[in-house]
Design a protein around this motif. Structure first.
Motif, PDB file in Angstrom:
ATOM      1  N   SER A 102       0.842  -1.198   0.000  1.00  0.00           N
ATOM      2  CA  SER A 102       0.000   0.000   0.000  1.00  0.00           C
ATOM      3  C   SER A 102       0.873   1.243   0.000  1.00  0.00           C
ATOM      4  O   SER A 102       1.906   1.275   0.648  1.00  0.00           O
ATOM      5  N   PRO A 103       0.459   2.273  -0.700  1.00  0.00           N
ATOM      6  CA  PRO A 103       1.207   3.542  -0.655  1.00  0.00           C
ATOM      7  C   PRO A 103       0.953   4.260   0.666  1.00  0.00           C
ATOM      8  O   PRO A 103       0.084   3.875   1.432  1.00  0.00           O
ATOM      9  N   THR A 141       9.111   0.748  -7.602  1.00  0.00           N
ATOM     10  CA  THR A 141       8.845  -0.661  -7.319  1.00  0.00           C
ATOM     11  C   THR A 141       9.308  -1.020  -5.915  1.00  0.00           C
ATOM     12  O   THR A 141       8.733  -1.888  -5.277  1.00  0.00           O
ATOM     13  N   TYR A 142      10.299  -0.333  -5.416  1.00  0.00           N
ATOM     14  CA  TYR A 142      10.701  -0.535  -4.015  1.00  0.00           C
ATOM     15  C   TYR A 142       9.573  -0.094  -3.088  1.00  0.00           C
ATOM     16  O   TYR A 142       9.268  -0.736  -2.085  1.00  0.00           O
ATOM     17  N   GLY A 143       8.915   0.983  -3.458  1.00  0.00           N
ATOM     18  CA  GLY A 143       7.866   1.502  -2.594  1.00  0.00           C
ATOM     19  C   GLY A 143       6.541   0.782  -2.728  1.00  0.00           C
ATOM     20  O   GLY A 143       5.807   0.646  -1.756  1.00  0.00           O
ATOM     21  N   LEU A 144       6.227   0.319  -3.956  1.00  0.00           N
ATOM     22  CA  LEU A 144       4.894  -0.209  -4.169  1.00  0.00           C
ATOM     23  C   LEU A 144       4.854  -1.648  -4.627  1.00  0.00           C
ATOM     24  O   LEU A 144       3.772  -2.220  -4.741  1.00  0.00           O
ATOM     25  N   GLY A 150       0.724   7.921  -4.699  1.00  0.00           N
ATOM     26  CA  GLY A 150       0.380   7.771  -3.293  1.00  0.00           C
ATOM     27  C   GLY A 150       1.587   7.712  -2.383  1.00  0.00           C
ATOM     28  O   GLY A 150       1.470   7.496  -1.181  1.00  0.00           O
ATOM     29  N   LEU A 151       2.786   7.923  -2.950  1.00  0.00           N
ATOM     30  CA  LEU A 151       3.997   7.860  -2.141  1.00  0.00           C
ATOM     31  C   LEU A 151       4.425   9.261  -1.736  1.00  0.00           C
ATOM     32  O   LEU A 151       4.447  10.177  -2.545  1.00  0.00           O
ATOM     33  N   ASP A 152       4.807   9.396  -0.462  1.00  0.00           N
ATOM     34  CA  ASP A 152       5.346  10.671   0.006  1.00  0.00           C
ATOM     35  C   ASP A 152       6.840  10.674  -0.298  1.00  0.00           C
ATOM     36  O   ASP A 152       7.580   9.853   0.238  1.00  0.00           O
ATOM     37  N   HIS A 153       7.273  11.592  -1.149  1.00  0.00           N
ATOM     38  CA  HIS A 153       8.671  11.524  -1.593  1.00  0.00           C
ATOM     39  C   HIS A 153       9.656  11.723  -0.452  1.00  0.00           C
ATOM     40  O   HIS A 153      10.815  11.342  -0.547  1.00  0.00           O
ATOM     41  N   SER A 164      -4.496   2.579   1.262  1.00  0.00           N
ATOM     42  CA  SER A 164      -3.308   3.327   1.675  1.00  0.00           C
ATOM     43  C   SER A 164      -2.892   2.791   3.028  1.00  0.00           C
ATOM     44  O   SER A 164      -3.642   2.066   3.673  1.00  0.00           O
ATOM     45  N   ALA A 165      -1.700   3.145   3.439  1.00  0.00           N
ATOM     46  CA  ALA A 165      -1.134   2.544   4.647  1.00  0.00           C
ATOM     47  C   ALA A 165      -1.954   2.832   5.893  1.00  0.00           C
ATOM     48  O   ALA A 165      -1.892   2.100   6.869  1.00  0.00           O
ATOM     49  N   ASP A 166      -2.737   3.913   5.872  1.00  0.00           N
ATOM     50  CA  ASP A 166      -3.446   4.280   7.100  1.00  0.00           C
ATOM     51  C   ASP A 166      -4.941   3.998   7.025  1.00  0.00           C
ATOM     52  O   ASP A 166      -5.705   4.479   7.846  1.00  0.00           O
TER      53      ASP A 166
END
Lengths: 500, 449
Positions: free
Chosen positions: A68-69, A194-197, A470-473, B312-314
């Motif tokens: 999950s992001p 791909t590392y993140g998701l 959906g990733l926080d940089h 999402s994660a939360d």
């Protein structure tokens, strides 16, 4: 895959081989070194830790398990179309009528002082736009006649007209755009993503790279490398002509069953090796072997564009069996449709310096535009009709822009029209989910030299791409060499103005 | 000018009477007990200091109020109570110092002073920060979002542009300082005539037909670092959608009577309106949470190859993808059914649907996104989806669906997009649906020249 019993003799053999390498001499040396080493390790608190474990990447089963992001993302996959060589924004998206008027005049010295150009020397002349511009669609975006098909879907695009980078040569600029650092060694965007998701299809790589144009980009394979991330996140370079992935198929006479047994055996030994030595690359190797085995069936299926109906091949202008950009774009759609997380296309040949006909703005460059115009438009429309556009992000751009001045290599006027490298202002566009449609962000001055509004940096673009997924940089980090690294290094803000 | 300079010391000086008088009253009351008798000698001096501080507070307060930025009905109670408190403090000083009052007063007067002090102080706070300053973020208040834009997509064409769309924007971003209770810079923005008039500078906030010439827009566009930028730094800013709406309204006459359908809507305005509607409805959505799904069910499905992921994660809402599953068995569908409270997105591809599958799908009432592309779904089976009230997007590309099947789901209230590329849905039918309302049928079949 089950672990069959017939590999035990193999691992026993490997074990025996290992121990014959341990002589008495080795034992004595190791004792003294090891005792000291253990003490030091204990002091440094690093015994039993490796970077992979430290970063929580220790899943023997699937590195690429989907995750999950950080927050709900808008898109699930990215198709990045990188035009290596830097396409001229002044002939495509940034309409500067003043350049027509100034065409042929000498460039004012104020623009030249303190500037280092790649090839321009002395005082160059201003070069007017070589294409005709019109405002397109309801949004009124300026697109030239070099990209007529793309112009017809102008309202799907979100333009960034004032992108700035600080590198004026291809390799460092490509590295900066793709890895966040102008020197090689860092993971590329696809690797970070791909590392993140992870990736959704268990039988395909999560990050696939397709090249066209006859050559790899100047920065070479570094732009799709995994850097210091586990190499399982590296981009897998596929080909659109011949075997999709080299060395994937079994050699003559080897059946799939035999292949499965040998992969099992190899992985069993590798697992034991991991337990002994703790090298994280062993885990990658295990994962790669499993992945490769699965890919043998899945990849040819997905990469076979002859399965597409004639109407679709016609839409893209694809011709199966050739190595073409259009084929790659169609492949990109198929890959994303099958759950691949990040597909990166590199097309070579955009470096329109004007040194010869092939790099002239009104000849070679125009041909390149014609080559990409149809497939890119087809991609967006095809994703749209399949209901995939809202969950895919398409990014198009080069590594920098081109100068409003004509290039005069070594101070000499050139026979063909071309422009030099220009890092200060260039244009990119994005399309897909989460973006404002028919929107333009950023503006350059009347001759397209500097940005006057809405300037964004390469890091901002990277942050925005991650944000849409959906990733926080700032949260997607990896600890290496004692500090946390991230794609955007210590920079980058999400470009909120273009978010829907 | 000088009066304004001196007047601005009021919020500073006011701390002296407040602090000192609280101590004075406190010491006064507790020194009645033998244990604290030693504090008594300090009480008169404290009252005197408090009173003198009060005098200066009153003077500066009066000067501050003379700038006209505060509504008199709000200022007056505060002012008179402050003056009263100062006088009372003087009296208390005199009582404690010289005269010996009857003992009833020695208790009542300090209490009255205390009440006066707290009320005066609170009214002063209201004048500076607004009436809801203390309660705005109170725990019991937190579910009330600032969102007062409440239109739905159906109501939009007939909504009044000014009253229903522009005013809520001005209310949340401007009225705190520019309406009935406070007029910073002598500016009010709560009615058209005030907007046309402008404030202290004389420049009209609103110039009908000319957004760029309207001071309101000019100030919003100034860089944040500029002092004149509005809303001020640190306060909630005007978003880009809100700015688009304001400009649009001003450009088309700044009319109170106009409804949305009257005005032409360029692409960016439509997008901005969409965004505001979405945000208005999303507030209710975002607050919705759901319990965690049964981890055993999730693990069981994952072992079968399903992708079951929180969005999402939360959050606990789940999205499910059957990409890696070759054949879905009855047990698989059973397990899926157990996740019905959490599943908001289900993507299948190429599945053959049994009666069981459809039964389970029909029970996934939280579903917002459903993809059945390349599946065996038939027209009659689509009627099973009619209970999916949260469904926003349906993908049935490359199936044998036709107009008939789509008709069955047109009543779904939240449905927005249906993808039918590669089906038998006709051009005529999809055009008629697309023209009539909120549902958009994407037929595809694009051709390039």
């Amino acid at each position: 895959m089950s672990r069959k019993k017939d590999h035990i003799p193999l691992s026993q053999e490997a074990f025996l081989q290992n121990i014959t390498l341990q002589t008495r001499r080795h034992f004595l040396r190791k004792c003294s070194l090891a005792l000291g080493g253990m003490a030091l390790g204990g002091l440094l608190n690093s015994c039993g830790q490796d970077t992979t474990a430290m970063n929580g990447v220790q899943n023997l089963d699937r590195f690429l398990s989907p995750k999950s992001p950080h927050q709900t993302g808008k898109v699930k996959s990215v198709i990045y179309l990188h035009m290596a060589g830097a396409p001229s924004q002044l002939e495509l998206f940034d309409y500067k009528p003043l350049l027509h008027k100034l065409d042929g005049q000498s460039c004012p010295p104020s623009l030249l002082e303190d500037k280092q150009f790649a090839f321009i020397r002395g005082v160059p002349k201003i070069l007017g736009p070589q294409a005709e511009f019109k405002q397109r669609g309801e949004s009124g975006a300026w697109i030239s006649d070099y990209l007529p098909n793309l112009a017809s879907i102008a309202d799907e695009l979100c333009f960034l007209k004032a992108v700035k980078t600080d590198q004026f040569n291809h390799a460092p600029a490509q590295l900066l755009m793709q890895t966040g650092h102008a020197r090689a060694g860092r993971p590329s965007m696809g690797a970070w993503v791909t590392y993140g998701l992870g990736s959704e299809n268990f039988n395909l790589p999560g990050f696939i790279v397709l090249t066209s144009g006859g050559s790899n980009p100047s920065a070479g394979k570094h732009v799709w490398s995994a850097g210091f991330l586990p190499t399982v996140y590296q981009g897998v370079h596929c080909r659109s002509k011949g075997a999709p992935i080299l060395f994937l198929d079994n050699p003559e006479g080897m059946s799939r069953k035999l292949r499965e047994a040998s992969v099992d055996a190899i992985n069993a030994i590798n697992e034991e090796a991991y337990e002994t030595f703790g090298d994280p690359e062993t885990l990658t190797r295990i994962a790669q072997y499993e992945m490769a085995f699965n890919m043998q069936v899945e990849v040819p299926k997905v990469m076979d564009i002859t399965k597409e109906p004639e109407s679709i091949l016609e839409l893209y202008g694809a011709s199966p069996g050739e190595a073409s950009f259009a084929n790659n774009v169609l492949l990109a759609r198929r890959l994303v449709e099958n759950g691949v997380r990040f597909v990166q296309l590199f097309d070579w040949g955009w470096d329109a310096h004007g040194t010869e006909k092939g790099t002239a703005l009104d000849f070679g460059f125009k041909d390149k535009c014609r080559e990409i115009d149809r497939p890119i438009t087809a991609l967006i429309l095809d994703l749209k009709q399949r209901g995939l556009l809202e969950e895919t992000l398409i990014v198009w751009g080069g590594e920098f822009g081109r100068t409003p001045m004509a290039e005069n290599r070594n101070g000499v006027n050139m026979p063909f029209k071309g422009r030099d490298h220009h890092p200060d202002a260039f244009a990119m566009w994005m399309a897909g989910g989460g973006l404002k449609k028919g929107y333009v962000h950023g503006e350059t001055d009347e001759i397209g030299f500097h940005a006057v509004e809405g300037q964004v940096s390469v890091y901002d673009i990277q942050a925005t791409i991650l944000h849409l997924l959906g990733l926080d940089h700032e949260q997607l980090t990896y600890t290496f060499q004692g500090r946390d690294f991230r794609l955007t290094d210590v920079f980058g803000t999400v470009i909120k103005e273009i978010l829907a | 000018m000088l009066d304004q300079f001196i007047g601005r010391f009021h919020p500073l000086l006011v701390h002296i009477p407040i602090g000192v008088l609280i101590v004075a009253i406190g010491f006064d009351l507790i020194s009645r007990r033998r244990v604290f008798r030693s504090l008594e000698p300090s009480v008169p001096a404290l009252y005197l200091i408090g009173a003198v501080g009060g005098v200066f507070s009153c003077i500066t307060g009066y000067l501050l109020s003379s700038n006209g930025e505060y509504a008199t009905e709000q200022v007056n109670p505060h002012m008179w109570m402050g003056i009263g408190l100062t006088i009372l403090a003087f009296f208390l000083y005199l009582f404690k110092q010289k005269l010996k009052p009857p003992s009833i007063f020695s208790l009542v007067l300090p209490l009255i002073s205390f009440i006066l002090l707290t009320v005066t102080g609170h009214l002063g706070g209201n004048l500076t920060h607004g009436e809801n300053y203390l309660t705005q973020y109170a725990p019991w208040n937190l579910s009330e979002e600032q969102q007062i834009f409440h239109l739905t997509r159906e109501e939009l064409p007939h909504a009044y542009v000014y009253t229903d769309i522009v005013q809520p924007i001005l209310q949340t971003k401007c009225y705190r300082c520019h309406s009935t209770t406070k007029q910073k810079g002598k500016l009010r923005l709560d009615e058209i005539e005030w907007m046309l008039k402008g404030g202290k500078s004389g420049i009209p906030s609103l110039v009908v037909g000319d957004p760029e010439g309207s001071e309101m827009i000019h100030r919003i566009l100034l860089p944040l670092v500029e002092e004149e930028h509005m809303p001020p730094k640190g306060k909630p800013q005007v978003s880009s959608e809100e700015l688009t709406i304001l400009r649009w309204w001003i450009a088309h006459g700044g009319d109170i009577e106009a409804i949305v359908a009257d005005l032409p809507q360029p692409l960016e305005v439509r997008a901005a309106l969409d965004k505001l509607i979405e945000r208005g409805s999303q507030v209710k959505e975002e607050i919705r949470t759901v319990a965690n799904a049964d981890p055993k069910v999730v693990t069981a499905l994952e072992q079968r190859g399903f992708i079951v992921l929180p969005i999402s994660a939360d959050q606990n809402w789940l999205s499910i993808n059957t990409l890696n599953v070759d054949e879905l068995s009855e047990e698989d569908w059973d397990l899926l059914g157990k996740l019905s409270p959490q599943v908001v997105s289900l993507k299948t591809k190429g599945v053959s649907l049994s009666a069981k599958s459809l039964e389970v799908i029909s029970q996934l009432t939280e579903l917002q996104e459903l993809s059945l592309n390349h599946s065996s779904i038939q027209d009659e089976e689509l009627t099973k989806l009619k209970d999916l009230h949260n469904l926003q997007s349906l993908n049935v590309t490359a199936t044998s669906i036709s107009d008939q099947g789509i008709k069955a789901i047109l009543d779904l209230q939240n449905l927005e997009k249906v993808f039918v590329f590669g089906t038998d849905v006709s051009q005529v039918f999809s055009d008629s649906v697309n023209d009539s309302g909120r549902i958009f049928i994407e037929r595809g079949g694009y051709i390039l020249r």
